[in-house]
Write a protein that holds these residues in place. Structure first.
Motif, PDB file in Angstrom:
ATOM      1  N   VAL A  67      56.060  29.314  16.725  1.00  0.00           N
ATOM      2  CA  VAL A  67      56.928  28.566  17.451  1.00  0.00           C
ATOM      3  C   VAL A  67      58.353  28.900  17.531  1.00  0.00           C
ATOM      4  CG1 VAL A  67      57.484  25.739  17.656  1.00  0.00           C
ATOM      5  CG2 VAL A  67      55.371  26.736  16.920  1.00  0.00           C
ATOM      6  N   ASP A  68      59.008  29.396  16.519  1.00  0.00           N
ATOM      7  CA  ASP A  68      60.262  29.668  16.681  1.00  0.00           C
ATOM      8  C   ASP A  68      60.635  30.728  17.542  1.00  0.00           C
ATOM      9  OD1 ASP A  68      60.978  27.584  14.547  1.00  0.00           O
ATOM     10  OD2 ASP A  68      61.009  28.989  13.008  1.00  0.00           O
ATOM     11  N   ALA A  69      59.827  31.826  17.584  1.00  0.00           N
ATOM     12  CA  ALA A  69      59.925  32.809  18.329  1.00  0.00           C
ATOM     13  C   ALA A  69      59.831  32.385  19.923  1.00  0.00           C
ATOM     14  CB  ALA A  69      58.956  33.823  18.037  1.00  0.00           C
ATOM     15  N   ASP A 124      62.865  30.545  20.854  1.00  0.00           N
ATOM     16  CA  ASP A 124      64.125  31.334  21.437  1.00  0.00           C
ATOM     17  C   ASP A 124      64.156  32.351  22.299  1.00  0.00           C
ATOM     18  OD1 ASP A 124      66.177  33.135  19.867  1.00  0.00           O
ATOM     19  OD2 ASP A 124      64.678  34.716  20.092  1.00  0.00           O
ATOM     20  N   GLU A 125      62.789  32.623  22.679  1.00  0.00           N
ATOM     21  CA  GLU A 125      62.300  33.518  23.968  1.00  0.00           C
ATOM     22  C   GLU A 125      62.817  32.530  25.105  1.00  0.00           C
ATOM     23  OE1 GLU A 125      61.459  36.826  26.201  1.00  0.00           O
ATOM     24  OE2 GLU A 125      62.182  36.794  24.183  1.00  0.00           O
ATOM     25  N   LEU A 126      62.328  31.380  25.137  1.00  0.00           N
ATOM     26  CA  LEU A 126      62.504  30.575  26.283  1.00  0.00           C
ATOM     27  C   LEU A 126      63.826  30.226  26.423  1.00  0.00           C
ATOM     28  CD1 LEU A 126      59.334  28.097  25.646  1.00  0.00           C
ATOM     29  CD2 LEU A 126      59.629  29.753  27.515  1.00  0.00           C
ATOM     30  N   ALA A 127      64.616  29.841  25.405  1.00  0.00           N
ATOM     31  CA  ALA A 127      66.007  29.693  25.593  1.00  0.00           C
ATOM     32  C   ALA A 127      67.058  30.926  25.983  1.00  0.00           C
ATOM     33  CB  ALA A 127      66.633  29.299  24.172  1.00  0.00           C
ATOM     34  N   ASP A 176      56.844  40.782  18.123  1.00  0.00           N
ATOM     35  CA  ASP A 176      57.165  40.089  16.799  1.00  0.00           C
ATOM     36  C   ASP A 176      56.022  39.826  15.881  1.00  0.00           C
ATOM     37  OD1 ASP A 176      59.635  39.646  18.057  1.00  0.00           O
ATOM     38  OD2 ASP A 176      59.705  37.717  17.696  1.00  0.00           O
ATOM     39  N   PHE A 177      54.870  39.833  16.474  1.00  0.00           N
ATOM     40  CA  PHE A 177      53.739  39.483  15.506  1.00  0.00           C
ATOM     41  C   PHE A 177      52.443  40.280  15.587  1.00  0.00           C
ATOM     42  CE2 PHE A 177      56.025  35.574  16.190  1.00  0.00           C
ATOM     43  CZ  PHE A 177      56.476  35.129  15.026  1.00  0.00           C
ATOM     44  N   LEU A 193      52.635  24.015  23.554  1.00  0.00           N
ATOM     45  CA  LEU A 193      54.112  23.591  23.473  1.00  0.00           C
ATOM     46  C   LEU A 193      54.254  23.060  24.992  1.00  0.00           C
ATOM     47  CD1 LEU A 193      56.401  26.362  22.280  1.00  0.00           C
ATOM     48  CD2 LEU A 193      55.839  24.351  21.034  1.00  0.00           C
ATOM     49  N   SER A 194      54.961  21.819  25.156  1.00  0.00           N
ATOM     50  CA  SER A 194      55.203  21.263  26.353  1.00  0.00           C
ATOM     51  C   SER A 194      56.590  21.357  26.435  1.00  0.00           C
ATOM     52  CB  SER A 194      54.626  20.000  26.274  1.00  0.00           C
ATOM     53  OG  SER A 194      54.949  19.358  27.479  1.00  0.00           O
TER      54      SER A 194
END
Length: 270
Positions: A108-110, A113-116, A140-141, A167-168
């Motif tokens: 979720v953090d990744a 970060d990517e969306l931002a 990353d994973f 995610l929404s």
């Protein structure tokens, strides 16, 4: 391919076009996706993924000759199976591996970060979003990630998927919709799938053992107690030399006991 298309048309009409008016369109699409996945799993082996929706983007890795995209009215239907492995691009260095059952918080953090980082350049394009997210998650994973993005879709994925995230979030340029749904998960499949119904096979095991006991006992009782065996009958001679010199009656009793144990265990499990 035509039988699959015919089945999809039939299921779509049954669950979406002629579905209950009391259900919303996405609920009817969900019923259609579940029915189609069951049909694919039973006909071509597990584990299929089914994606149904409008104006959606997707980025996935498919097994050869398993992916198909269909257009039904305003809905897009995507079906595919996962491959066993995925070769990473030379520039993609795997920093960590997300194992089954692990916490999805790093994923979720990744994603956030990517969306931002790239939200401004997406322009509301869900296909570009899905591709960018999949590339980041793979880097990353590790492999193999499947990503779907859009406002109006349902996804029926394989049961043994892992690190499933929904995610929404608001997406710049996404006119007419306040939030975009983003679904991603990991799944790989090293074999094309098997049609073996293991639960049914286990339930039939007691009867198989019982059949072995009956035929085995009758055969050994005839061969081993034969007073003047015919040397020309090679099969009987081989059975006699292999089994008759041992306690064959005691061994057959073990087979019968195993059949009874399996019978009670399968009855209790059922």
């Amino acid at each position: 391919r035509k039988p699959i298309k015919d089945a999809i048309d039939l299921l779509y009409k049954r669950h979406v076009v002629k579905g209950s008016d009391k259900k919303g369109k996405n609920t009817r699409r969900g019923d259609f996706a579940k029915a189609l996945k069951i049909c694919l799993d039973e006909s071509f082996g597990p584990h299929w993924h089914v994606l149904v929706g409008e104006k959606l983007g997707f980025a996935c890795k498919k097994r050869n000759q398993t992916m198909a995209v269909f257009k039904l009215e305003e809905s897009m239907v995507v079906i595919w199976q996962s491959p066993g492995i995925e070769e990473l691009e030379p520039a993609a260095a795997v920093a960590a591996q997300v194992e089954e059952g692990s916490d999805v918080a790093p994923v979720v953090d990744a994603l956030r970060d990517e969306l931002a980082r790239c939200a401004a350049s997406l322009g509301g394009d869900t296909q570009v979003l899905a591709a960018a997210v999949r590339k980041r998650l793979t880097a990353d994973f590790g492999t193999i990630w499947h990503v779907a993005a859009g406002n109006d879709f349902v996804l029926e994925a394989a049961e043994n998927r892992r690190n499933h995230v929904l995610l929404s979030l608001p997406l710049p340029g996404n006119k007419g919709h306040s939030h975009t749904r983003l679904v991603c998960f990991q799944h790989e499949q090293f074999k094309g799938g098997s049609n073996i119904d293991w639960p049914r096979l286990l339930k039939s095991l007691p009867y198989l053992l019982l059949a072995i006991f009956c035929f085995g006992y009758m055969t050994l009782n005839t061969v081993c107690k034969e007073e003047n065996p015919d040397p020309s009958q090679k099969l009987r001679q081989r059975i006699r030399s292999t089994f008759c010199d041992t306690d064959w009656e005691g061994n057959m009793q073990y087979v019968a006991a195993a059949a009874l144990v399996c019978f009670f265990l399968t009855r209790r499990a059922g």
